[in-house]
Design a protein around this motif. Structure first.
Motif, PDB file in Angstrom:
ATOM      1  N   THR A   1       0.816  -1.216   0.000  1.00 11.52           N
ATOM      2  CA  THR A   1       0.000   0.000   0.000  1.00 11.52           C
ATOM      3  C   THR A   1       0.850   1.267   0.000  1.00 11.52           C
ATOM      4  N   LYS A   2       1.979   1.254   0.692  1.00 11.62           N
ATOM      5  CA  LYS A   2       2.833   2.446   0.733  1.00 11.62           C
ATOM      6  C   LYS A   2       3.344   2.794  -0.659  1.00 11.62           C
ATOM      7  N   TRP A   3       3.728   1.775  -1.428  1.00 14.61           N
ATOM      8  CA  TRP A   3       4.185   2.019  -2.801  1.00 14.61           C
ATOM      9  C   TRP A   3       3.027   2.571  -3.647  1.00 14.61           C
ATOM     10  N   LEU A   4       1.835   2.001  -3.463  1.00 16.23           N
ATOM     11  CA  LEU A   4       0.673   2.456  -4.223  1.00 16.23           C
ATOM     12  C   LEU A   4       0.363   3.917  -3.903  1.00 16.23           C
ATOM     13  N   HIS A   5       0.435   4.265  -2.628  1.00 17.52           N
ATOM     14  CA  HIS A   5       0.208   5.655  -2.222  1.00 17.52           C
ATOM     15  C   HIS A   5       1.181   6.593  -2.940  1.00 17.52           C
ATOM     16  N   GLU A   6       2.451   6.254  -2.956  1.00 19.43           N
ATOM     17  CA  GLU A   6       3.460   7.111  -3.574  1.00 19.43           C
ATOM     18  C   GLU A   6       3.292   7.180  -5.097  1.00 19.43           C
ATOM     19  N   PHE A   7       2.859   6.083  -5.689  1.00 20.48           N
ATOM     20  CA  PHE A   7       2.654   6.025  -7.131  1.00 20.48           C
ATOM     21  C   PHE A   7       1.415   6.827  -7.537  1.00 20.48           C
ATOM     22  N   ILE A   8       0.314   6.601  -6.829  1.00 16.13           N
ATOM     23  CA  ILE A   8      -0.964   7.224  -7.177  1.00 16.13           C
ATOM     24  C   ILE A   8      -0.966   8.715  -6.881  1.00 16.13           C
TER      25      ILE A   8
END
Length: 535
Positions: A207-214
């Motif tokens: 989720t942390k990667w998704l947050h930074e990507f999105i």
């Protein structure tokens, strides 16, 4: 089930919400101290995801699920062919207003029940207990299959747009008006499947990667959209007159009615402005989800509505000969508009951003679909639910659900090898299936609301709630009929709108499975399993 779980339905949100609420009578703010995790537990689920999405990344996600710079070009052909540039401009304007009524209706409900199940979970609290299993089953399947069709359609449109770029980059024959490369069904399906698999890998991230990507999705979408509008209006040599862009509606559908041709134009805004509760599907990964999710939903409609309208106006001015661009060898009228503005290089530069944004939209839509799959399996509504709901210990995301959704989308894409009409019909059911699943919940809330103590979240419409709900119900009832209607005459196998057949098949599938055995094991959202796991 514990006493607290039994009484959770009767508790007001203010007892447990982790946000600030304004006391309008005294004009002061008071803090509500309990955490998101406690709210989720009070609702009936344990916290399994990491909450990494912030206010900005949640808003960016909500905007990206609509992805106007990708979605408007992907659907612009429908309003343009039905009624010309003015139809595209004014159906988008009116459609945005009515779409807000849906967004507000959904935001109010999910504010009280912010879970990965979204509106599917809310169903449990808007009908009497005896109706919960069947109502949740139908809403859940409509939502899940509608989202899966939507993800597939976005992946397929990205494939089409990529191949349009390949055609754009090939040699152009001015004598015949054609490009050296013409995409085939096999090429489109192959590229689309590859795109869907890439999206699956991205949705497997922590989720942390998704947050930074999105976090970057919305800024790129808005800035690129405005830049492209300026570039097109500056570079296009001969702009259409304002009277044509804003005032001329044609009968391109051949239904002998400019009014009906105009109504068909709503397909673009209805296809783009949907999946409103997608933001709620990531609520168990969002900080202060009960307020940030609903606010992001409504803000996204406003921002997407304004940007989408600017794009439609710009495309109208730059369209030139409508018949010519609709028959473009690029397979997309907006791609031809880009090409006509300043040739191959400029067109490819602008088209790249449209493809990128549509890809972002696909990632966001797939993420919501995987979380719905997880929530549905958590309630034992899918085969192999015990496997699908498992969280990967390394990523802390439901990888089995992610790859089931990816597989289903890839299989749906393969249908285009045999019949383009069939795959378009499956894509056409996306908006009606999702919007009808939302409005079914809203309608049940209105009908049973006086019998049930439906709690309110921090995002509430107050005295305007019922009126906004009625507007949303009327709009969805109207636009669903339009979306299921053939878009042109004469109606033959090639242009028949088979979405109604697909919709009926989904309904039959859900009901047959229910009466064949699902009703014996499925009881609706299982809000008592937290206590079971503690024991």
């Amino acid at each position: 089930m514990s006493e607290s779980a039994v009484s959770s339905k009767e508790k007001s949100y203010e007892d447990i919400a982790p946000v600030q609420v304004r006391d309008t009578e005294v004009g002061k703010m008071h803090d509500i101290v309990n955490s998101d995790d406690e709210l989720l537990r009070e609702i009936g689920y344990k916290q399994e995801f990491k909450r990494e999405f912030t206010r900005l990344s949640t808003l960016s996600y909500a905007i990206s699920i609509m992805g106007v710079l990708g979605s408007v070009p992907a659907t612009y052909a429908v309003p343009l062919s039905a009624g010309g540039p003015a139809t595209a401009v004014w159906t988008w304007f009116a459609g945005t207003f009515f779409s807000m009524s849906i967004a507000l209706s959904i935001a109010e409900l999910v504010s009280a029940y912010p879970t990965a199940g979204g509106m599917y979970f809310v169903t449990k609290y808007v009908v009497p207990e005896r109706h919960v299993p069947l109502a949740s089953w139908i809403v859940g399947w409509s939502n899940f299959l509608g989202q899966t069709a939507g993800v597939t359609s976005v992946g397929y449109s990205v494939g089409q747009m990529l191949l349009a770029a390949c055609a754009m980059g090939s040699d152009y024959d001015e004598t015949t008006g054609t490009f050296a490369y013409t995409p085939t069904a096999e090429h489109t399906v192959g590229v689309s499947v590859a795109i869907l698999i890439i999206m699956g890998f991205i949705c497997s991230f922590p989720t942390k990667w998704l947050h930074e990507f999105i976090l970057w999705f919305a800024p790129v979408n808005v800035i690129a959209s405005v830049a492209i509008c300026i570039a097109l209006l500056t570079l296009t040599p001969n702009l259409n007159p304002a009277s044509e862009v804003f005032g001329t509606v044609t009968d391109g559908s051949n239904w002998n009615s400019k009014g009906f041709s105009f109504m068909i134009g709503f397909l673009s805004v209805a296809w783009t402005m949907t999946d409103y509760d997608a933001t709620t599907h990531i609520s168990e990964e969002t900080k202060q989800a009960a307020i940030r999710g609903p606010v992001a939903i409504t803000q996204a409609v406003i921002i997407s509505g304004v940007v989408g309208w600017l794009l439609n106006v710009t495309f109208g001015f730059c369209a030139g000969d409508v018949t010519a661009i609709l028959g473009s060898g690029l397979g997309n009228p907006v791609a031809q508009i880009f090409y006509n503005a300043n040739g191959k290089k400029a067109a490819l530069a602008m088209w790249f951003w449209a493809i990128l944004i549509q890809f972002f939209t696909g990632c966001a839509a797939m993420l919501a679909d995987t979380r719905m799959c997880y929530a549905f399996s958590r309630d034992h509504a899918l085969p192999f639910s015990s496997t699908l709901k498992k969280m990967n210990p390394r990523t802390q995301t439901p990888l089995h659900s992610v790859w089931l959704v990816t597989l289903l989308c890839c299989l749906l894409c393969l249908i285009a090898l045999g019949s383009v009409e069939t795959i378009n019909s499956i894509f056409g059911i996306t908006a009606p299936a999702l919007d009808c699943s939302y409005m079914a919940v809203v309608a049940m809330k209105l009908y049973y609301g006086k019998q049930l103590d439906i709690r309110k979240g921090p995002f509430t419409l107050g005295k305007w709630s019922r009126w906004v709900n009625y507007v949303a119900l009327a709009w969805v009832s109207y636009v669903t009929v339009v979306l299921l209607f053939p878009t042109s005459r004469p109606v033959i196998a090639v242009n028949m709108n088979y979405a109604v057949v697909v919709g009926a098949a989904i309904a039959v599938f859900a009901l047959v499975w229910w009466y064949a055995g699902a009703r014996k094991v499925y009881v609706g959202p299982r809000v008592d399993h937290v206590e079971e796991e503690i024991k």
